[in-house]
Design an enzyme around this catalytic site. Structure first.
Site, short mmCIF file in Angstrom:
data_model
loop_
_atom_site.label_atom_id
_atom_site.label_comp_id
_atom_site.label_asym_id
_atom_site.label_seq_id
_atom_site.Cartn_x
_atom_site.Cartn_y
_atom_site.Cartn_z
N ASN A 198 2.91 11.93 -1.59
CA ASN A 198 4.09 11.79 -0.75
C ASN A 198 4.72 10.42 -0.99
OD1 ASN A 198 5.94 12.57 1.19
ND2 ASN A 198 4.71 11.85 2.90
N ASN A 200 5.18 7.81 0.61
CA ASN A 200 4.58 6.58 1.15
C ASN A 200 3.14 6.35 0.69
OD1 ASN A 200 3.18 8.53 2.57
ND2 ASN A 200 3.82 7.84 4.60
N LYS A 201 2.64 7.20 -0.21
CA LYS A 201 1.24 7.10 -0.62
C LYS A 201 1.06 6.07 -1.76
CE LYS A 201 -0.57 10.13 2.24
NZ LYS A 201 0.63 10.63 2.94
N MET A 202 -0.17 6.00 -2.30
CA MET A 202 -0.48 4.99 -3.31
C MET A 202 0.42 5.12 -4.53
SD MET A 202 -2.69 3.14 -1.88
CE MET A 202 -3.12 2.08 -3.26
N ILE A 203 0.63 6.34 -4.99
CA ILE A 203 1.67 6.64 -5.98
C ILE A 203 2.41 7.87 -5.47
CG2 ILE A 203 0.41 5.67 -7.95
CD1 ILE A 203 -0.27 8.58 -8.76
#
Length: 391
Positions: A198, A200-203
């Site tokens: 998503n 807002n995640k790490m990638i």
């Protein structure tokens, strides 16, 4: 007005457009193609790494999908979850961990957290298994532990309980790409693992997720269900209900580009966490969530979280959130536990009050890789001013 500080924004490597353009130039704009294959391979290589896992999980395969929620849903299907079954799920998590249980008309059984990592309590897990067996005459069909905010759970203990009763684990690592427990990447402990990409995640792949499968055979089965469960036939033959869950070659192109900055993102989020720890040291009643020491925990610190003890601090978590909002800084309360959500009000719950208390006093602070040290200082200044005002 001061510039907005967001909770967790995506950051591009600069290579994403190259792979997207390649997809357009070659007309690979469908839910398969070179970007999908390459993205799956790079994820697999990252998760296996150079350690002992390389031999142990040599058969591991990745299936790129439209969302982490889709991966959880397919994982439960592959584990044979049917209507009327029970699935144990961590209560302290986002709703996407639990919703796929309801998709299959199964019943979630919620288990509370232990205080060190905020993740599934292995003692309560075993208590829940024993009581469900006694009450229903059968074991839960699966266990869904979550590595909350990137913090690894106590997987040795969780897996010991799961293996003792022969219950498969579907490991929700949506927030934990890059986190490790005892040198092993999160997402590789259970029979299946789940990742999220998503925004807002790490990638990110803008949206998207992946199912980590133990071998080629099960990956092919996941792919079968993810592509409308079409049988091998010259015509469209369907003997199972399928889903449109495959990741597109365009989104996978973004993912390929993101893999070039994954290590950088993990390093930066850890540095941001360390700076929060340093700058908030000594602020009464405010504590930054840190991983347990000396036990093999290595969090990616996807989001840095604090707890605010009102009696000691003289202010509440909500006071902090509103003060940050006044300064154009985004923050977010910790997840409201699933057993408190109206949609799951009738689900069984085994708790000790940990997640309820954390929801009352906890807050997620801006943690994205684009944050500067000055941004972090601006965030902590608001908290310190609240503290100075009270005392």
């Amino acid at each position: 007005m001061k510039s907005r500080i967001w909770l967790s924004l995506a950051h591009m490597s600069g290579r994403e457009q190259e792979f997207i353009q390649e997809a357009f130039d070659t007309n690979w704009v469908v839910p398969l193609g070179p970007n999908v294959n390459a993205f799956e391979k790079s994820l697999r290589d990252f998760l296996i790494g150079d350690g002992g896992l390389q031999i142990e999980n040599e058969g591991m395969r990745i299936v790129a999908l439209s969302a982490g929620t889709a991966a959880l849903h397919l994982g439960l299907i592959l584990l044979g979850v049917q209507p009327g079954d029970e699935v144990i799920c961590q209560s302290f998590t986002f709703a996407a961990s639990a919703n796929p249980i309801a998709y299959l008309e199964a019943t979630p059984v919620f288990v509370d957290s232990e205080k060190e990592t905020w993740n599934m309590d292995p003692v309560l897990l075993e208590e829940a298994i024993k009581e469900r067996l006694e009450k229903t005459g059968k074991l839960p069909k699966a266990i869904i532990p979550v590595h909350l905010y990137g913090m690894p759970g106590k997987m040795d203990e969780v897996m010991e309980v799961a293996n003792c009763y022969g219950i498969p684990v579907l490991e929700d690592s949506a927030e934990a790409l890059g986190s490790e427990y005892k040198g092993r990447k999160c997402g590789t402990f259970g029979e299946y693992g789940v990742l999220s990409f998503n925004g807002n995640k790490m990638i990110t792949t803008s949206g998207g997720g992946a199912l980590i499968c133990p071998n080629e055979e099960k990956a092919k089965r996941a792919l079968f269900y993810a592509t409308q469960a079409r049988e091998q036939a010259p015509h469209y033959q369907h003997e199972k209900i399928g889903y449109n869950y495959r990741m597109s070659n365009i989104c996978a192109g973004i993912g390929r580009g993101q893999m070039f900055v994954l290590d950088e993102h993990v390093t930066r989020r850890r540095a941001i966490h360390d700076l929060y720890v340093k700058l908030l040291a000594g602020v009464k009643g405010v504590k930054v969530m840190c991983q347990p020491e000396g036990e093999g925990f290595n969090s990616n610190y996807w989001l840095t979280c604090i707890t605010v003890e009102p009696e000691e601090a003289g202010f509440t978590r909500e006071d902090v959130r509103l003060a940050l909002d006044e300064e154009n800084i985004e923050s977010r309360p910790l997840w409201k536990p699933m057993h408190l959500q109206p949609v799951f009000k009738d689900a069984p719950y085994y708790g000790n009050g940990t997640s309820e208390r954390l929801f009352e006093i906890g807050l997620c602070l801006p943690s994205g890789p684009t944050l500067t040290d000055e941004d972090v200082e601006r965030v902590t200044k608001v908290v310190k001013q609240l503290s100075d005002f009270r005392f």
